[in-house]
Design an enzyme around this catalytic site. Structure first.
Site, PDB file in Angstrom:
ATOM      1  N   ASP A   2      -2.794   1.065   6.979  1.00 20.80           N
ATOM      2  CA  ASP A   2      -1.901   0.883   5.823  1.00 20.80           C
ATOM      3  C   ASP A   2      -1.433  -0.571   5.743  1.00 20.80           C
ATOM      4  O   ASP A   2      -1.250  -1.120   4.653  1.00 20.80           O
ATOM      5  CB  ASP A   2      -0.664   1.789   5.927  1.00 20.80           C
ATOM      6  CG  ASP A   2      -0.989   3.262   5.851  1.00 20.80           C
ATOM      7  OD1 ASP A   2      -1.990   3.621   5.205  1.00 20.80           O
ATOM      8  OD2 ASP A   2      -0.241   4.058   6.445  1.00 20.80           O
TER       9      ASP A   2
ATOM     10  N   GLU B 281      -1.492  -1.308  -5.112  1.00 21.11           N
ATOM     11  CA  GLU B 281      -2.714  -0.558  -5.386  1.00 21.11           C
ATOM     12  C   GLU B 281      -2.505   0.372  -6.577  1.00 21.11           C
ATOM     13  O   GLU B 281      -1.455   0.993  -6.707  1.00 21.11           O
ATOM     14  CB  GLU B 281      -3.090   0.253  -4.144  1.00 21.11           C
ATOM     15  CG  GLU B 281      -4.482   0.826  -4.181  1.00 21.11           C
ATOM     16  CD  GLU B 281      -4.859   1.423  -2.836  1.00 21.11           C
ATOM     17  OE1 GLU B 281      -5.574   0.740  -2.090  1.00 21.11           O
ATOM     18  OE2 GLU B 281      -4.436   2.549  -2.545  1.00 21.11           O
TER      19      GLU B 281
ATOM     20  N   ASP C  92       0.886  -1.167   0.000  1.00 23.02           N
ATOM     21  CA  ASP C  92       0.000   0.000   0.000  1.00 23.02           C
ATOM     22  C   ASP C  92       0.923   1.216   0.000  1.00 23.02           C
ATOM     23  O   ASP C  92       1.421   1.627   1.050  1.00 23.02           O
ATOM     24  CB  ASP C  92      -0.909  -0.012   1.224  1.00 23.02           C
ATOM     25  CG  ASP C  92      -1.874   1.162   1.245  1.00 23.02           C
ATOM     26  OD1 ASP C  92      -2.252   1.647   0.160  1.00 23.02           O
ATOM     27  OD2 ASP C  92      -2.252   1.603   2.346  1.00 23.02           O
TER      28      ASP C  92
END
EC number: 3.1.21.10
Length: 191
Positions: free
Chosen positions: A140, A67, A7
């Protein structure tokens, strides 16, 4: 198979390493790289690159899941995030990892069954899917773990979930799993 989920962020980058050696999910390692906001952006990117390079050497993943970029209101933040993503992607390619990118909605859908799930709901499902005693912090980290799990679900598909607490057998899908595990359900925040 071992998957590294990332992330990305220019001040905080979450990571999660998940394996499926025996047909079950297993969390091998997770954490967050917290970067000094006083350092230059290129210096922070260098720290992310070096830390993740060491992690890849240590855990030997076969795949990297990251992501996709999104553009919010702050274009400058989006550009910085894009630079971090580029460094992570370049590292993955350099290290010979299979690379998959997923939109946040796709990750949420794969892990919770709802594309509009909250970060807290994702964290709850990650905890349940891995049979963890507590929710990894901060969000996160659970987002990164969810990216790794999403990649496994999309590319392997037949991995078993841990049994819900108190259940004698595996349920028939997410609805039954959630019904059997009410303590793991996180309601969305009311605005």
């Amino acid at each position: 198979m071992i998957v590294l989920g990332i992330d990305p962020g220019s001040l905080s980058t979450g990571y999660g390493v998940v394996s499926t050696d025996d047909g079950r999910y297993r969390l091998l390692e997770c954490g967050v790289l917290r970067l000094n906001p006083g350092k230059s952006h290129p210096a922070r990117i260098g720290e992310i690159f070096e830390a993740l390079d060491c992690l890849i050497s240590r855990v030997q993943p076969g795949r990297l899941s990251i992501e996709t970029a999104f553009v919010g209101r702050n274009v400058q933040s989006a550009l910085k995030l894009g630079q971090v993503r580029g460094a992570v992607i370049a590292l993955g390619v350099h290290r010979g990892l299979m690379l998959h990118e997923y939109a946040p909605r796709e990750v949420k859908l794969a892990v919770t069954g709802r594309g509009g799930a909250s970060k807290e709901q994702v964290a709850g499902m990650v905890t349940a899917m891995l049979g963890l005693g507590s929710v990894p912090k901060p969000l996160d980290v659970t987002d990164a773990i969810a990216l790794a799990l999403c990649d496994m679900l999309r590319n392997e598909g037949n991995v078993s979930l841990p049994k819900a607490k108190g259940s004698s057998r595996r349920g028939n899908g997410w609805a039954e799993f959630v019904k059997a595990s009410p303590d793991l359900v996180v309601e969305p925040l009311k605005h």
